[in-house]
Design a protein around this motif. Structure first.
Motif, mmCIF file in Angstrom:
data_model
loop_
_atom_site.group_PDB
_atom_site.id
_atom_site.type_symbol
_atom_site.label_atom_id
_atom_site.label_comp_id
_atom_site.label_asym_id
_atom_site.label_seq_id
_atom_site.Cartn_x
_atom_site.Cartn_y
_atom_site.Cartn_z
ATOM 1 N N TRP A 36 13.837 45.595 -31.369
ATOM 2 C CA TRP A 36 13.423 45.393 -29.972
ATOM 3 C C TRP A 36 12.189 44.503 -29.924
ATOM 4 O O TRP A 36 11.382 44.488 -30.843
ATOM 5 C CB TRP A 36 13.218 46.711 -29.240
ATOM 6 C CG TRP A 36 12.424 47.765 -29.947
ATOM 7 C CD1 TRP A 36 12.906 48.732 -30.787
ATOM 8 C CD2 TRP A 36 11.011 47.983 -29.891
ATOM 9 N NE1 TRP A 36 11.876 49.522 -31.248
ATOM 10 C CE2 TRP A 36 10.700 49.089 -30.712
ATOM 11 C CE3 TRP A 36 9.951 47.351 -29.214
ATOM 12 C CZ2 TRP A 36 9.406 49.580 -30.870
ATOM 13 C CZ3 TRP A 36 8.658 47.835 -29.375
ATOM 14 C CH2 TRP A 36 8.403 48.939 -30.192
ATOM 15 N N PRO A 37 12.047 43.742 -28.822
ATOM 16 C CA PRO A 37 10.936 42.790 -28.731
ATOM 17 C C PRO A 37 9.590 43.475 -28.482
ATOM 18 O O PRO A 37 9.528 44.585 -27.953
ATOM 19 C CB PRO A 37 11.315 41.905 -27.540
ATOM 20 C CG PRO A 37 12.297 42.686 -26.749
ATOM 21 C CD PRO A 37 12.967 43.642 -27.692
ATOM 22 N N VAL A 38 8.520 42.768 -28.877
ATOM 23 C CA VAL A 38 7.177 43.281 -28.628
ATOM 24 C C VAL A 38 6.983 43.435 -27.119
ATOM 25 O O VAL A 38 7.548 42.692 -26.322
ATOM 26 C CB VAL A 38 6.087 42.361 -29.215
ATOM 27 C CG1 VAL A 38 6.186 42.288 -30.716
ATOM 28 C CG2 VAL A 38 6.133 40.977 -28.618
ATOM 29 N N HIS A 39 6.193 44.433 -26.746
ATOM 30 C CA HIS A 39 5.884 44.622 -25.338
ATOM 31 C C HIS A 39 4.832 43.598 -24.928
ATOM 32 O O HIS A 39 3.925 43.271 -25.703
ATOM 33 C CB HIS A 39 5.387 46.041 -25.091
ATOM 34 C CG HIS A 39 6.475 47.073 -25.245
ATOM 35 N ND1 HIS A 39 6.413 48.306 -24.651
ATOM 36 C CD2 HIS A 39 7.653 47.043 -25.916
ATOM 37 C CE1 HIS A 39 7.497 48.997 -24.944
ATOM 38 N NE2 HIS A 39 8.265 48.251 -25.719
ATOM 39 N N THR A 40 4.955 43.093 -23.714
ATOM 40 C CA THR A 40 4.112 41.988 -23.267
ATOM 41 C C THR A 40 2.973 42.418 -22.348
ATOM 42 O O THR A 40 2.063 41.637 -22.104
ATOM 43 C CB THR A 40 4.974 40.948 -22.548
ATOM 44 O OG1 THR A 40 5.671 41.598 -21.471
ATOM 45 C CG2 THR A 40 5.993 40.333 -23.507
ATOM 46 N N SER A 41 3.022 43.639 -21.825
ATOM 47 C CA SER A 41 1.982 44.116 -20.904
ATOM 48 C C SER A 41 2.135 45.617 -20.703
ATOM 49 O O SER A 41 3.175 46.195 -21.048
ATOM 50 C CB SER A 41 2.108 43.414 -19.540
ATOM 51 O OG SER A 41 3.333 43.792 -18.916
ATOM 52 N N VAL A 42 1.131 46.226 -20.115
ATOM 53 C CA VAL A 42 1.226 47.647 -19.763
ATOM 54 C C VAL A 42 2.373 47.848 -18.780
ATOM 55 O O VAL A 42 3.122 48.828 -18.863
ATOM 56 C CB VAL A 42 -0.117 48.159 -19.188
ATOM 57 C CG1 VAL A 42 0.031 49.583 -18.656
ATOM 58 C CG2 VAL A 42 -1.212 48.103 -20.242
ATOM 59 N N GLU A 43 2.554 46.889 -17.882
ATOM 60 C CA GLU A 43 3.642 46.982 -16.893
ATOM 61 C C GLU A 43 5.004 46.947 -17.589
ATOM 62 O O GLU A 43 5.927 47.676 -17.207
ATOM 63 C CB GLU A 43 3.527 45.847 -15.860
ATOM 64 C CG GLU A 43 2.315 45.939 -14.983
ATOM 65 C CD GLU A 43 0.996 45.527 -15.664
ATOM 66 O OE1 GLU A 43 1.023 44.773 -16.675
ATOM 67 O OE2 GLU A 43 -0.062 45.989 -15.195
ATOM 68 N N ASN A 44 5.133 46.091 -18.595
ATOM 69 C CA ASN A 44 6.365 46.024 -19.380
ATOM 70 C C ASN A 44 6.629 47.373 -20.054
ATOM 71 O O ASN A 44 7.749 47.899 -20.023
ATOM 72 C CB ASN A 44 6.244 44.895 -20.400
ATOM 73 C CG ASN A 44 7.426 44.786 -21.354
ATOM 74 O OD1 ASN A 44 7.232 44.600 -22.554
ATOM 75 N ND2 ASN A 44 8.643 44.868 -20.875
ATOM 76 N N SER A 45 5.576 47.957 -20.638
ATOM 77 C CA SER A 45 5.721 49.260 -21.292
ATOM 78 C C SER A 45 6.105 50.336 -20.283
ATOM 79 O O SER A 45 6.920 51.213 -20.585
ATOM 80 C CB SER A 45 4.423 49.632 -22.017
ATOM 81 O OG SER A 45 4.226 48.785 -23.128
ATOM 82 N N LEU A 46 5.539 50.288 -19.091
ATOM 83 C CA LEU A 46 5.901 51.249 -18.039
ATOM 84 C C LEU A 46 7.384 51.132 -17.693
ATOM 85 O O LEU A 46 8.075 52.152 -17.548
ATOM 86 C CB LEU A 46 5.034 51.039 -16.800
ATOM 87 C CG LEU A 46 5.342 51.949 -15.609
ATOM 88 C CD1 LEU A 46 5.173 53.424 -15.972
ATOM 89 C CD2 LEU A 46 4.441 51.588 -14.426
ATOM 90 N N GLU A 47 7.886 49.919 -17.590
ATOM 91 C CA GLU A 47 9.313 49.723 -17.307
ATOM 92 C C GLU A 47 10.179 50.282 -18.435
ATOM 93 O O GLU A 47 11.233 50.870 -18.178
ATOM 94 C CB GLU A 47 9.621 48.233 -17.073
ATOM 95 C CG GLU A 47 9.137 47.731 -15.735
ATOM 96 C CD GLU A 47 9.694 48.536 -14.572
ATOM 97 O OE1 GLU A 47 10.931 48.720 -14.480
ATOM 98 O OE2 GLU A 47 8.879 48.999 -13.734
ATOM 99 N N ILE A 48 9.738 50.108 -19.679
ATOM 100 C CA ILE A 48 10.474 50.657 -20.827
ATOM 101 C C ILE A 48 10.493 52.188 -20.745
ATOM 102 O O ILE A 48 11.523 52.821 -21.013
ATOM 103 C CB ILE A 48 9.864 50.175 -22.162
ATOM 104 C CG1 ILE A 48 9.937 48.659 -22.285
ATOM 105 C CG2 ILE A 48 10.514 50.877 -23.348
ATOM 106 C CD1 ILE A 48 11.330 48.082 -22.368
ATOM 107 N N ILE A 49 9.370 52.789 -20.362
ATOM 108 C CA ILE A 49 9.332 54.251 -20.203
ATOM 109 C C ILE A 49 10.335 54.679 -19.138
ATOM 110 O O ILE A 49 11.117 55.609 -19.347
ATOM 111 C CB ILE A 49 7.911 54.738 -19.850
ATOM 112 C CG1 ILE A 49 6.992 54.593 -21.082
ATOM 113 C CG2 ILE A 49 7.935 56.190 -19.368
ATOM 114 C CD1 ILE A 49 5.520 54.821 -20.792
#
Length: 182
Positions: A36-49
Motif C-alpha cells: 500500500w502507498p505511503v500516507h500523504t497527510s493526516v486527512e489521508n490517514s483519516l480516510e484510510i481509518i
C-alpha cells in the motif's frame, strides 16, 4: 472487541488515531513493501481509518503504556483473501511503525489473533503472505508457526500499480494447538 497481551492492546481503530497513523504510515519503509502507498497527510490517514481500517476484525496495535496506535493487524475473511482460502480459513495481515521494529510486538499481536481466530471464531486454518524482499514479515511468520505453502508470481498489486511475487504461508488449527503445547 479489544484484546490485551503482555505488552499490547489490540483495539478497533478510531478517527482520533489519524495523527498517529500518519506518523508511521508516511514512512516509505512501511506501506510499499506491504502493498500500500505511503500516507500523504493526516486527512489521508483519516480516510484510510474510515474506509479500510474500519473493517471487521481489524485492530490498531497499541502499547499498553499509552494506548497509541503504532501499527495494525487484521483478519481477512476467505472471500477477500489474497489467495484461495476455504470458507473455514482466514488470512492475517499486519504492519508496525519503523521505531517499533525488532521488539517482537507483531509476533505478540499475531499470536493473540491466532488464538482469537482458532478459539473464538472457530477457523480451522490461517494464511499469511509476504511480498518478495519483505524479510521482516517472513521472519515474523516463521516465529509464529506458519509454514511455507506456495508462491504466486506476477500478481497485480493494485494499490501500488505494479506486479509482484507473493509467498504464502499456512498454519492449521491442529499445528497451532501442537505448537502451543511446546
Amino acid at each position: 472487541m479489544t484484546f490485551t497481551t503482555e505488552r499490547l492492546i489490540l483495539r478497533p481503530w478510531e478517527e482520533a488515531d489519524a495523527e498517529s497513523l500518519y506518523e508511521y504510515a508516511r514512512d516509505p519503509r512501511v506501506g510499499p513493501i506491504a502493498g500500500w502507498p505511503v500516507h500523504t497527510s493526516v486527512e489521508n490517514s483519516l480516510e484510510i481509518i474510515k474506509n479500510v481500517l474500519s473493517a471487521p476484525e481489524t485492530y490498531a496495535v497499541c502499547l499498553k503504556s499509552d494506548n497509541k496506535a503504532i501499527g495494525s493487524i487484521g483478519l481477512i475473511p476467505p472471500m477477500q483473501s489474497h489467495t484461495e482460502a476455504a470458507e473455514d480459513e482466514v488470512e492475517i495481515g499486519y504492519w508496525i511503525g519503523v521505531p517499533f521494529w525488532g521488539n517482537g510486538y507483531i509476533p505478540e499481536a499475531v499470536r493473540e489473533m491466532q488464538r482469537h481466530a482458532f478459539e473464538d471464531l472457530e477457523y480451522n486454518a490461517m494464511w499469511c503472505g509476504y511480498y518478495d524482499g519483505n524479510e521482516k514479515s517472513k521472519r515474523c511468520q516463521e516465529k509464529c508457526g506458519f509454514k511455507y505453502h506456495h508462491t504466486e508470481k506476477d500478481k497485480p498489486c493494485d494499490l501500488m500499480g505494479d506486479v509482484r511475487t507473493e509467498h504464502f504461508t499456512y498454519l492449521t488449527k491442529e499445528q497451532w494447538i501442537s505448537d502451543e503445547q511446546i
